[in-house]
Design a protein around this motif. Structure first.
Motif, mmCIF file in Angstrom:
data_model
loop_
_atom_site.group_PDB
_atom_site.id
_atom_site.type_symbol
_atom_site.label_atom_id
_atom_site.label_comp_id
_atom_site.label_asym_id
_atom_site.label_seq_id
_atom_site.Cartn_x
_atom_site.Cartn_y
_atom_site.Cartn_z
ATOM 1 N N ILE A 198 0.847 -1.192 0.000
ATOM 2 C CA ILE A 198 0.000 0.000 0.000
ATOM 3 C C ILE A 198 0.883 1.243 0.000
ATOM 4 N N PRO A 199 0.777 2.124 -1.002
ATOM 5 C CA PRO A 199 1.634 3.315 -1.058
ATOM 6 C C PRO A 199 1.419 4.229 0.140
ATOM 7 N N ALA A 200 2.469 4.783 0.654
ATOM 8 C CA ALA A 200 2.391 5.675 1.816
ATOM 9 C C ALA A 200 1.693 6.990 1.491
ATOM 10 N N ARG A 201 1.669 7.375 0.212
ATOM 11 C CA ARG A 201 1.057 8.655 -0.168
ATOM 12 C C ARG A 201 -0.456 8.569 -0.319
ATOM 13 N N TRP A 202 -1.007 7.379 -0.191
ATOM 14 C CA TRP A 202 -2.454 7.237 -0.312
ATOM 15 C C TRP A 202 -3.164 7.991 0.804
ATOM 16 N N LEU A 221 -9.442 1.078 2.811
ATOM 17 C CA LEU A 221 -9.910 0.078 1.852
ATOM 18 C C LEU A 221 -8.805 -0.912 1.511
ATOM 19 N N GLY A 222 -7.568 -0.435 1.457
ATOM 20 C CA GLY A 222 -6.460 -1.345 1.179
ATOM 21 C C GLY A 222 -6.256 -2.361 2.287
ATOM 22 N N ILE A 223 -6.412 -1.940 3.551
ATOM 23 C CA ILE A 223 -6.290 -2.866 4.677
ATOM 24 C C ILE A 223 -7.380 -3.933 4.601
ATOM 25 N N ILE A 224 -8.601 -3.528 4.254
ATOM 26 C CA ILE A 224 -9.688 -4.500 4.118
ATOM 27 C C ILE A 224 -9.367 -5.504 3.013
ATOM 28 N N ALA A 225 -8.835 -5.008 1.883
ATOM 29 C CA ALA A 225 -8.496 -5.914 0.785
ATOM 30 C C ALA A 225 -7.403 -6.898 1.189
ATOM 31 N N VAL A 226 -6.421 -6.424 1.935
ATOM 32 C CA VAL A 226 -5.329 -7.306 2.376
ATOM 33 C C VAL A 226 -5.869 -8.393 3.308
ATOM 34 N N LEU A 227 -6.704 -8.002 4.262
ATOM 35 C CA LEU A 227 -7.251 -8.978 5.205
ATOM 36 C C LEU A 227 -8.165 -9.988 4.504
ATOM 37 N N SER A 229 -5.885 -4.213 13.984
ATOM 38 C CA SER A 229 -5.243 -3.618 15.161
ATOM 39 C C SER A 229 -3.738 -3.859 15.145
ATOM 40 N N ALA A 230 -3.324 -5.062 14.726
ATOM 41 C CA ALA A 230 -1.892 -5.367 14.681
ATOM 42 C C ALA A 230 -1.181 -4.517 13.642
ATOM 43 N N LEU A 231 -1.774 -4.377 12.459
ATOM 44 C CA LEU A 231 -1.141 -3.568 11.413
ATOM 45 C C LEU A 231 -1.071 -2.095 11.822
ATOM 46 N N SER A 232 -2.144 -1.567 12.387
ATOM 47 C CA SER A 232 -2.132 -0.164 12.819
ATOM 48 C C SER A 232 -1.172 0.050 13.976
ATOM 49 N N PHE A 233 -1.084 -0.917 14.877
ATOM 50 C CA PHE A 233 -0.163 -0.811 16.002
ATOM 51 C C PHE A 233 1.288 -0.770 15.524
ATOM 52 N N LEU A 234 1.587 -1.514 14.458
ATOM 53 C CA LEU A 234 2.945 -1.554 13.919
ATOM 54 C C LEU A 234 3.224 -0.414 12.934
ATOM 55 N N GLY A 235 2.240 0.448 12.700
ATOM 56 C CA GLY A 235 2.452 1.582 11.808
ATOM 57 C C GLY A 235 2.221 1.278 10.348
ATOM 58 N N LEU A 236 1.625 0.120 10.013
ATOM 59 C CA LEU A 236 1.391 -0.258 8.621
ATOM 60 C C LEU A 236 -0.090 -0.267 8.281
ATOM 61 N N GLY A 237 -0.917 0.241 9.168
ATOM 62 C CA GLY A 237 -2.355 0.198 8.946
ATOM 63 C C GLY A 237 -2.947 1.579 8.748
ATOM 64 N N ILE A 238 -3.967 1.880 9.538
ATOM 65 C CA ILE A 238 -4.699 3.135 9.412
ATOM 66 C C ILE A 238 -3.774 4.312 9.711
#
Length: 372
Positions: free
Chosen positions: A223-227, A234-240, A307-316
């Motif tokens: 997921i690009p950081a500039r999004w 929506l990208g997190i939902i698609a990944v999950l 929650s895990a992705l957002s906690f690690l800085g790769l999510g929301i």
């Protein structure tokens, strides 16, 4: 005289399978309580903007890491309406550490159905339809941080309420997408068999062979950081959803393989019914109870994954918020010892995951027609 004969008693009416399942579900007190807890959580997420006293982006520079303020009913021995004491910030002249102390001389009454005058601080979008500045409660002329603030002075209660919209809807939307993929591929695999079945099963085995967290991290880095925040959501939902359909597809395959051999399915095929009609009219309706239970048990995985992705800085990303993103502020023991109220979003994650698990177990027991 002829003897009077009583009319034959009517045969007792048998309850439908759905009524029997509901009866069994109501007997499970933990499952019923979990259903009410989840209903309250989703209602809270739906009305988050109205329930939250402040906007999630409103900063109060004078109150970083302020402890939670207690709601009180007694002032100087007299019973009054709910109020909070204003908090004054002081700095230790030796250690230069900030301390907060309540001013017990001037109580601030809590008003209900208040309207904020600053759109940047009080405005929100209600149901995504129109902008509003009305809130359930507030303290005109003062501040009330019932769950404390973060390092930027943002109200933790408001951010937690609004973060529920992301954390709770990720699971619902992700399950809908993954179930669409899983039901389609699992149904095709179990109904047709042969080479199609072998190809789909090898793909499922490849997906299930990877550890869940590493593959989530790998996919999230795409997921690009500039999004913008909405696209990242929506990208997190698609990944999950991309890695969540494999287990369901295997369950659906086994159920379809057992259902295609029953008499009514064979009769429908014998009279010339198309494969699509047989699947939609005769096989899938019998899988509804299994799919509902599986969906309920799969939802906690999506909540924990986000929650895990957002906690690690790769999510929301900011300015959106979620429970996992809020927990990033509590990553070390020093922060937890000084500001323990930052763990409040984690408590809601635990409650929601346990409620989904208990509800899924209760639905599984209720749908088990072989149980008694």
């Amino acid at each position: 005289m002829t003897a009077l004969t009583s009319p034959p008693a009517a045969a007792p009416r048998q309850a439908s399978p759905l009524a029997l399942a509901l009866r069994r579900f109501r007997r499970n007190r933990v499952g019923v309580l979990s259903a009410w807890v989840l209903a309250a959580l989703y209602l809270m997420a739906l009305l988050a903007g109205f329930l939250a006293p402040y906007s999630i982006t409103a900063q109060h520079p004078d109150f970083p890491h302020q402890p939670p303020q207690r709601v009180r009913l007694v002032h100087q021995g007299q019973l009054t309406r709910p109020f909070v004491y204003p908090v004054e910030k002081t700095r230790d002249p030796v250690t230069f550490a900030s301390t907060f102390a309540e001013n017990r001389e001037r109580p601030l009454p809590i008003r209900f159905l208040v309207r904020g005058d600053d759109p940047a601080r009080y405005g929100y979008s209600f149901l995504g339809v129109f902008q509003s500045q009305w809130h359930l409660f507030g303290v005109p002329g003062g501040t009330a941080f019932l769950w404390g603030t973060d390092k930027f002075g943002r109200d933790l209660l408001s951010r937690t309420l609004v973060g529920a919209q992301v954390s709770l809807t990720v699971g619902v939307i992700g399950v809908l997408i993954s179930f669409a993929i899983g039901i389609l591929l699992g149904g095709v695999s179990g109904y047709f068999g042969g080479r199609v079945d072998g190809l789909i099963q090898r793909l499922i085995e490849v997906l299930l062979s990877f550890p869940r967290l590493p593959i989530l991290l790998a996919l999230s880095t795409i997921i690009p950081a500039r999004w913008p925040s909405t696209w990242v959501y929506l990208g997190i939902i698609a990944v999950l959803a991309l890695i969540g359909w494999a287990g369901l597809a295997r369950v659906v395959r086994g159920q379809v393989m057992s259902a295609r051999g029953v008499d009514y399915v064979q009769a429908a095929r014998a009279v010339g019914a198309s494969d699509l009609r047989v699947i939609l009219r005769h096989i899938m309706p019998n899988l509804s109870s299994i799919l509902i239970v599986t969906a309920t048990l799969a939802l906690p995985g999506y909540i924990l994954g986000e929650s895990a992705l957002s906690f690690l800085g790769l999510g929301i990303k900011e300015p959106m918020t979620s429970w996992g993103l809020l927990l990033r502020d509590a990553q070390n023991f020093e922060t937890l010892s000084l500001y323990p109220w930052l763990l409040a979003p984690g408590l809601l994650i635990v409650i929601s995951v346990l409620a989904f698990n208990f509800l899924g177990d209760a639905l599984r027991d209720a749908a088990d027609t072989q149980s008694r």
